[in-house]
Design an enzyme around this catalytic site. Structure first.
Site, PDB file in Angstrom:
ATOM      1  N   CYS A   1       7.923 -36.272 -23.800  1.00 16.76           N
ATOM      2  CA  CYS A   1       6.783 -35.522 -23.269  1.00 16.76           C
ATOM      3  C   CYS A   1       6.174 -36.220 -22.061  1.00 16.76           C
ATOM      4  CB  CYS A   1       5.723 -35.339 -24.361  1.00 16.76           C
ATOM      5  SG  CYS A   1       4.286 -34.402 -23.820  1.00 16.76           S
TER       6      CYS A   1
ATOM      7  N   CYS B   1       2.305 -35.901 -22.009  1.00 14.64           N
ATOM      8  CA  CYS B   1       1.607 -36.804 -22.931  1.00 14.64           C
ATOM      9  C   CYS B   1       1.644 -38.251 -22.458  1.00 14.64           C
ATOM     10  CB  CYS B   1       2.242 -36.741 -24.324  1.00 14.64           C
ATOM     11  SG  CYS B   1       2.647 -35.099 -24.925  1.00 14.64           S
ATOM     12  N   ASP B   2       2.826 -38.697 -22.052  1.00 16.44           N
ATOM     13  CA  ASP B   2       3.051 -40.130 -21.850  1.00 16.44           C
ATOM     14  C   ASP B   2       3.255 -40.568 -20.402  1.00 16.44           C
ATOM     15  OD1 ASP B   2       2.960 -40.476 -24.646  1.00 16.44           O
ATOM     16  OD2 ASP B   2       5.059 -39.882 -24.821  1.00 16.44           O
TER      17      ASP B   2
END
Length: 301
Positions: free
Chosen positions: A131, A134-135
């Site tokens: 992701c 997300c990251d």
């Protein structure tokens, strides 16, 4: 307690189904691993009706606001692990309990496909992630690799251009796929190196990722990177729905009314065999499923 309906999943399809169910004053709950689904992983969204531009997380916030307006009961961090038809009811099992309802909407979406190479499991969340939304911020100023060549990989690449020092797109096919507009943006960036006809054979590292082993033109090379973003496709999250008829890809078969092969069980969104996987389409399918379930419950009563 027997509910009117259970909705499994809270991505665009599940959330829209929940809003429609709430407006019909149905007694229902939503059980899900998370809220937002794949939409939460998306970067820039430019094709959702009503928004010329919005990010995935911002769109999910809008979805959540809509659910809160109706005080919808959401059991988060509680993915379905099994389901069975029992008489006139459907039972759904999670890690925290068993829920029963007259009808069920499966809107559980898809999960990331793994590479299946040495080092992938060992370095998951230690430099390897599925992701970028997300990251991505964790890799500011670093060299990273995005594995894949479709829209998901292009979206990850576009996000990482703004964050990373250099982005390698490692694509197993002869050329990048995905939307032409996204391809042009990726290929025109001087921070991106596209490696076509290239296969990842291993993830390398010590405590954290420090490289990947790749094979191109018959030669094995090592590419030094500190981050690996796996974007090689998605698998339908349908394993728990053992009794439901699926196609060869594991997608749940539905008709135009979102009905499955079992009466009272409906499905919507990317977990189904609908032709296109888009946020706006999943939302529309969720509304259809909720309306169909409402009619089914009224008939069955």
């Amino acid at each position: 307690m027997i509910y009117d309906m259970i909705i499994v999943g809270a991505g665009p399809a599940g959330i829209t189904a929940a809003v429609y169910a709430a407006r019909k004053r149905m007694n229902f709950i939503v059980i899900t691993k998370d809220v937002g689904g794949q939409a939460a992983w998306s970067g820039d969204i430019e094709n959702y009706t009503g928004y010329q531009f919005i990010t995935g997380p911002d769109l999910v916030n809008k979805f959540e606001e809509h659910m809160k307006k109706y005080a919808i009961a959401v059991r988060e961090n509680e993915p379905a692990i099994d389901m069975v038809r029992a008489g006139n009811a459907v039972r759904v099992k999670t890690g925290k309990g068993v829920y029963e309802a007259r009808a069920l909407i499966i809107a559980s979406g898809k999960v990331s496909r793994e590479l299946g190479v040495p080092g992938e499991k060992e370095f998951k969340n230690r430099g390897l992630t599925y992701c970028a939304t997300c990251d991505g911020p964790l890799f500011s100023g670093k060299d990273v690799a995005v594995i894949g060549g479709g829209n998901s990989a292009l979206d990850a690449g576009l996000q990482l251009i703004k964050i990373a020092k250099r982005v390698y797109i490692v694509n197993i096919t002869a050329q990048l796929g995905g939307d032409a507009v996204m391809r042009e943006k990726v290929e025109s960036s001087d921070k991106v190196t596209v490696l076509n006809n290239t296969q990842v054979t291993a993830i390398l590292g010590d405590k954290m990722v420090n490289g990947i082993k790749i094979k191109r033109s018959g030669k094995v090379e090592t590419l030094a990177v500190e981050g690996v973003f796996v974007e090689v496709g998605l698998l339908p999250n349908s394993v728990f729905a053992r009794e439901i008829e699926k196609n060869e890809h594991g997608e749940i078969k539905v008709n135009c009314k979102n009905e499955t092969n079992i009466p009272g069980i409906f499905a919507a969104g990317d977990v189904t065999d609908i032709a296109e996987k888009q946020i706006v389409i999943a939302a529309g399918e969720g509304s259809k499923a909720a309306l169909a379930a409402f009619k089914y419950i009224n008939r069955s009563k």
